[in-house]
Design a protein around this motif. Structure first.
Motif, short mmCIF file in Angstrom:
data_model
loop_
_atom_site.label_atom_id
_atom_site.label_comp_id
_atom_site.label_asym_id
_atom_site.label_seq_id
_atom_site.Cartn_x
_atom_site.Cartn_y
_atom_site.Cartn_z
N MET A 1 -3.40 33.63 1.53
CA MET A 1 -3.20 33.15 0.18
C MET A 1 -2.03 32.17 0.13
SD MET A 1 -2.25 35.34 -3.25
CE MET A 1 -0.72 35.95 -2.63
N VAL A 2 -0.84 32.58 0.51
CA VAL A 2 0.33 31.72 0.45
C VAL A 2 0.22 30.60 1.48
CG1 VAL A 2 2.83 31.63 0.74
CG2 VAL A 2 1.79 33.55 -0.45
N ALA A 3 -0.28 30.93 2.68
CA ALA A 3 -0.41 29.92 3.73
C ALA A 3 -1.38 28.83 3.31
CB ALA A 3 -0.86 30.58 5.03
N GLY A 4 -2.50 29.19 2.71
CA GLY A 4 -3.48 28.20 2.26
C GLY A 4 -2.91 27.28 1.20
N TYR A 5 -2.14 27.84 0.29
CA TYR A 5 -1.50 27.06 -0.77
C TYR A 5 -0.51 26.06 -0.16
CZ TYR A 5 1.26 26.12 -4.99
OH TYR A 5 1.91 25.51 -6.03
N ALA A 6 0.29 26.54 0.78
CA ALA A 6 1.27 25.68 1.44
C ALA A 6 0.59 24.58 2.25
CB ALA A 6 2.19 26.50 2.33
N GLN A 7 -0.50 24.91 2.92
CA GLN A 7 -1.23 23.91 3.70
C GLN A 7 -1.81 22.83 2.80
OE1 GLN A 7 -4.01 26.34 5.86
NE2 GLN A 7 -2.61 26.62 7.59
N TRP A 9 -0.55 21.66 -0.02
CA TRP A 9 0.54 20.75 -0.37
C TRP A 9 1.02 19.95 0.84
CZ3 TRP A 9 1.95 19.25 -5.06
CH2 TRP A 9 1.53 20.01 -6.14
N ALA A 10 1.10 20.58 2.00
CA ALA A 10 1.54 19.86 3.21
C ALA A 10 0.56 18.76 3.57
CB ALA A 10 1.70 20.85 4.37
N ALA A 12 -1.11 16.99 1.44
CA ALA A 12 -0.95 15.92 0.45
C ALA A 12 0.40 15.21 0.58
CB ALA A 12 -1.10 16.48 -0.95
N PHE A 13 1.39 15.92 1.11
CA PHE A 13 2.75 15.39 1.25
C PHE A 13 3.27 15.76 2.64
CE2 PHE A 13 1.96 16.40 -3.18
CZ PHE A 13 2.31 15.22 -3.83
N SER A 14 2.91 14.98 3.66
CA SER A 14 3.26 15.38 5.03
C SER A 14 4.77 15.40 5.28
CB SER A 14 2.57 14.46 6.04
OG SER A 14 3.07 13.14 5.95
N ASN A 15 5.54 14.65 4.50
CA ASN A 15 7.00 14.70 4.64
C ASN A 15 7.63 15.57 3.56
OD1 ASN A 15 6.69 13.05 2.38
ND2 ASN A 15 8.25 11.59 3.00
N GLY A 16 6.82 16.41 2.92
CA GLY A 16 7.29 17.25 1.82
C GLY A 16 8.42 18.18 2.25
N LYS A 37 9.93 17.68 -2.98
CA LYS A 37 10.02 16.23 -2.83
C LYS A 37 9.11 15.79 -1.69
CE LYS A 37 13.98 14.20 -3.44
NZ LYS A 37 15.38 13.76 -3.33
N GLY A 38 8.56 14.60 -1.80
CA GLY A 38 7.75 14.06 -0.72
C GLY A 38 6.99 12.83 -1.19
N THR A 39 6.29 12.21 -0.25
CA THR A 39 5.46 11.05 -0.52
C THR A 39 4.00 11.45 -0.40
OG1 THR A 39 7.17 9.58 0.33
CG2 THR A 39 4.94 8.67 0.17
#
Length: 89
Positions: A1-7, A9-10, A12-16, A37-39
């Motif tokens: 659950m948490v890992a999927g959510y984090a993945q 966002w990561a 979408a924002f690889s330098n997040g 923060k991120g691009t």
């Protein structure tokens, strides 16, 4: 659950990154206030990358079971602010 959510966002924002993070321990619940923060260099759901920077205040609430594992979580952020920063609104 948490890992999927984090993945998500990561992707979408690889330098997040997380800045200004504060953690509140309430026994079987942890609340985190932070700024993300991120691009935007990857897809955010069905939205294509914009290569625009984002700075977004967020709150995450995680509930833990008796074994110390996350069994439920919520995330709150201002979706309008996110869409404005990405140029979609």
């Amino acid at each position: 659950m948490v890992a999927g959510y984090a993945q998500h966002w990561a992707g979408a924002f690889s330098n997040g990154r997380v800045v200004h993070d504060i953690y509140y321990d309430a026994g079987d619940t942890v609340v985190t206030e932070f700024t993300g923060k991120g691009t935007n260099d990857g897809y955010l759901g069905s939205l294509p990358p914009t290569d625009l920077p984002v700075e977004l205040p967020c709150v995450h609430i995680l509930h833990f079971n008796d074994e110390g594992k996350v069994n439920f979580g919520r995330a709150y952020f201002d979706q309008l602010t996110l869409m404005q920063q990405l140029g979609y609104a």
